[in-house]
Write a protein that holds these residues in place. Structure first.
Motif, short mmCIF file in Angstrom:
data_model
loop_
_atom_site.label_atom_id
_atom_site.label_comp_id
_atom_site.label_asym_id
_atom_site.label_seq_id
_atom_site.Cartn_x
_atom_site.Cartn_y
_atom_site.Cartn_z
N THR A 1 54.43 70.99 67.44
CA THR A 1 55.22 71.03 68.66
C THR A 1 54.39 70.52 69.82
O THR A 1 53.18 70.33 69.72
CB THR A 1 55.73 72.46 68.95
OG1 THR A 1 56.70 72.43 70.01
CG2 THR A 1 54.58 73.38 69.34
N ALA A 2 55.06 70.29 70.94
CA ALA A 2 54.41 69.89 72.19
C ALA A 2 55.07 70.65 73.31
O ALA A 2 56.28 70.96 73.24
CB ALA A 2 54.53 68.39 72.42
N GLU A 3 54.32 70.96 74.33
CA GLU A 3 54.90 71.72 75.43
C GLU A 3 54.21 71.35 76.74
O GLU A 3 53.02 71.03 76.76
CB GLU A 3 54.78 73.21 75.18
CG GLU A 3 53.37 73.68 74.92
CD GLU A 3 53.32 75.11 74.40
OE1 GLU A 3 52.26 75.74 74.58
OE2 GLU A 3 54.32 75.57 73.81
N ALA A 4 55.00 71.37 77.81
CA ALA A 4 54.47 71.10 79.14
C ALA A 4 54.06 72.42 79.80
O ALA A 4 54.60 73.49 79.49
CB ALA A 4 55.52 70.39 79.99
N ASP B 1 50.17 72.51 84.84
CA ASP B 1 49.13 71.54 85.19
C ASP B 1 48.81 70.56 84.08
O ASP B 1 47.75 69.94 84.07
CB ASP B 1 47.85 72.28 85.59
CG ASP B 1 47.33 73.18 84.47
OD1 ASP B 1 48.05 73.35 83.46
OD2 ASP B 1 46.21 73.71 84.60
N GLY B 2 49.72 70.38 83.12
CA GLY B 2 49.46 69.43 82.05
C GLY B 2 50.41 69.62 80.89
O GLY B 2 51.59 69.93 81.08
N ALA B 3 49.93 69.43 79.67
CA ALA B 3 50.73 69.55 78.47
C ALA B 3 49.78 69.79 77.30
O ALA B 3 48.55 69.66 77.43
CB ALA B 3 51.57 68.30 78.24
N ALA B 4 50.34 70.15 76.17
CA ALA B 4 49.52 70.43 75.00
C ALA B 4 50.29 70.11 73.73
O ALA B 4 51.53 70.12 73.71
CB ALA B 4 49.09 71.90 74.99
N VAL B 5 49.57 69.80 72.66
CA VAL B 5 50.15 69.64 71.33
C VAL B 5 49.54 70.71 70.43
O VAL B 5 48.36 71.03 70.53
CB VAL B 5 49.90 68.24 70.74
CG1 VAL B 5 50.62 67.19 71.58
CG2 VAL B 5 48.41 67.92 70.68
N ARG B 6 50.40 71.26 69.57
CA ARG B 6 49.94 72.23 68.58
C ARG B 6 50.11 71.61 67.20
O ARG B 6 51.19 71.17 66.82
CB ARG B 6 50.72 73.53 68.68
CG ARG B 6 50.21 74.63 67.75
CD ARG B 6 50.89 75.96 67.99
NE ARG B 6 50.58 76.46 69.33
CZ ARG B 6 51.48 76.59 70.30
NH1 ARG B 6 52.73 76.24 70.09
NH2 ARG B 6 51.13 77.04 71.49
N ALA C 1 61.07 69.44 70.81
CA ALA C 1 60.54 70.49 71.67
C ALA C 1 61.01 70.32 73.12
O ALA C 1 61.33 71.31 73.79
CB ALA C 1 59.01 70.48 71.62
N ALA C 2 61.07 69.08 73.58
CA ALA C 2 61.45 68.83 74.98
C ALA C 2 62.95 68.94 75.20
O ALA C 2 63.39 69.46 76.23
CB ALA C 2 60.96 67.44 75.40
N ARG D 1 55.24 67.14 81.90
CA ARG D 1 54.20 66.16 81.54
C ARG D 1 54.35 65.67 80.10
O ARG D 1 53.42 65.10 79.54
CB ARG D 1 52.83 66.79 81.72
CG ARG D 1 52.52 67.27 83.13
CD ARG D 1 51.93 66.19 84.02
NE ARG D 1 51.38 66.82 85.23
CZ ARG D 1 50.11 67.12 85.41
NH1 ARG D 1 49.22 66.84 84.46
NH2 ARG D 1 49.70 67.70 86.52
N VAL D 2 55.51 65.92 79.47
CA VAL D 2 55.78 65.41 78.13
C VAL D 2 56.71 64.22 78.24
O VAL D 2 57.83 64.33 78.76
CB VAL D 2 56.41 66.50 77.24
CG1 VAL D 2 56.81 65.94 75.89
CG2 VAL D 2 55.43 67.67 77.05
N LEU D 3 56.27 63.06 77.76
CA LEU D 3 57.02 61.81 77.83
C LEU D 3 57.46 61.37 76.44
O LEU D 3 56.84 61.76 75.44
CB LEU D 3 56.17 60.70 78.47
CG LEU D 3 56.07 60.64 80.00
CD1 LEU D 3 55.57 61.96 80.58
CD2 LEU D 3 55.15 59.50 80.43
#
Length: 415
Positions: free
Chosen positions: A127-130, A133-138, A163-164, A304-306
């Motif tokens: 998954t990915a999440e915003a 102050d940024g974003a992250a991938v798990r 996820a988005a 911050r997820v594109l």
């Protein structure tokens, strides 16, 4: 803008281009997470690119003349006419396109990425999440990686898009594409079907029949020579249990007897003899099925997820624009990063540049699918004037991808 980290999910053409864009846009660290562990250069078949888009992307630094390509000039439309080998010529339309082999094009983009880019194969993202102050991938291995920006370029089954925008689901269009590619040397087996006949190398062929059509053209070989690339669009046969409500594809070697019988019936009875026999030169291990889906995300950014490439918009292959759109997404990403005062400024600028283009290409794919497959005309009566009217009626001005207005600086800012 300089500094910061960008994570790209997906390492195919869209992902490699997005990584290159992030680097050129000023990111200090770029990491690509690709699910597949093997070399992607063995994947894919053929693709086309309008000459004008090649020039645009070459100006932007994403394409060059060293990438193997072949030139097309026209598409000729044929329909079955008794035993006539090629069928009756319905008409022709201009086609100022270059053709590419997916694998070598991917390799060229992969090699263009700077050595500082970290490319992690065999790294599946869960998954990915915003965040504020940024974003992250798990990842599937349980690790979490933070970045200033995450770009989902992980295809039509994108976990990043899921996820988005969890409510966005690809919609099955009601028909399939049989696809294949093989060395052009095999065409010698067809010499007896059309003695003295010749298929010009700069022709793309549209072999049309009630309820579908085949598109056939040459592409460069992986190392040398040419390959024949084709796609055949039609509805699936009755009795085929394909579970198409969930996005899927049928890889080489997975087609059942019902599908093989349907393929034999179309190529033997509906296509003109030469084009039907050409498709049957494809070996079982080269033949696969790509169901048609389409959708577009409501926005190309969520915090911050594109999203880029097919993760953002799936337009049916009739549009001739899949790889072009992914590369244009990258040039827009580069421009948004380069112009931004902070990473927080990038998403809105990128979405504004690409969202409308995605919607336009999806709608064009639907119109062309209706005109050429689901509501195709009686091709026995179609002549050049009818073909011109059919094409104009689909409002196909963006076929091959929308071309920038003359005189405008292309995305990425280079001339």
């Amino acid at each position: 803008m300089h500094g910061g980290k960008v994570a790209v999910v997906g390492g195919s053409i869209a992902g490699c281009a997005a990584a290159l864009a992030a680097h050129r846009g000023g990111a200090a660290e770029v990491t690509v997470y690709e699910r597949a562990a093997e070399d992607l250069a063995e994947r894919g078949v053929g693709l086309g690119m309008r000459n004008a888009h090649y020039a645009e992307l070459a100006d932007a630094g994403y394409m060059d003349a060293g990438m193997p390509w072949l030139q097309l000039s026209r598409r000729r439309w044929y329909t079955r006419d008794g035993a006539a080998p090629f069928g009756r010529l319905v008409g022709e339309l201009a086609l100022p396109f270059r053709t590419y082999n997916w694998g070598p094009l991917w390799r060229a983009l992969r090699d263009r990425m700077p050595a500082t880019t970290a490319f992690h194969g065999g790294s599946a993202v869960r998954t990915a999440e915003a965040s504020a102050d940024g974003a992250a991938v798990r990842l599937d291995d349980g690790t979490t990686h933070h970045a200033d920006l995450v770009v989902g370029a992980d295809g039509y089954r994108s976990v990043v898009r899921g996820a988005a925008f969890p409510d966005v689901q690809p919609a099955y269009a009601g028909y399939l594409a049989w696809r294949g590619a093989f060395p052009a040397e095999r065409l010698a087996a067809l010499d007896g079907i059309a003695p003295g006949g010749r298929w010009p190398a700069d022709d793309a062929v549209f072999a049309v029949f009630p309820g579908g059509h085949a598109v056939i053209y040459r592409i460069p070989g992986e190392a040398s020579g040419h390959r024949v690339n084709w796609a055949l669009y039609t509805v699936p046969p009755q009795g085929a249990d394909l579970a198409l409500d969930t996005p899927t594809s049928l890889p080489p070697g997975s087609l059942d007897d019902i599908l093989h019988a349907h393929f034999a019936q179309i190529t033997g009875d509906l296509l003109p003899p030469y084009w039907g026999e050409l498709a049957r030169l494809t070996l079982p291990g080269e033949l696969f099925i790509q169901p048609m889906y389409d959708f577009t995300a409501p926005r190309y950014a969520a915090g911050r997820v594109l999203l880029a490439g097919d993760a953002a918009t799936v337009a049916r292959p009739h549009t001739g624009s899949g790889a072009v759109k992914a590369l244009q997404d990258a040039t827009a990403l580069e421009a948004a990063c380069a112009a931004a005062g902070s990473w927080a400024d990038v998403p809105a600028a990128y979405d504004a540049a690409r969202g409308a283009a995605g919607r336009s290409m999806m709608e064009l794919g639907r119109r062309l699918g209706d005109a050429l497959v689901l509501r195709s005309p009686d091709w026995r009566t179609v002549r050049q004037a009818d073909l011109d009217a059919l094409w104009a009626g689909t409002n196909a001005g963006a076929f091959g991808g929308r071309t920038p207005d003359a005189g405008k600086t292309p995305p990425g800012g280079r001339r």
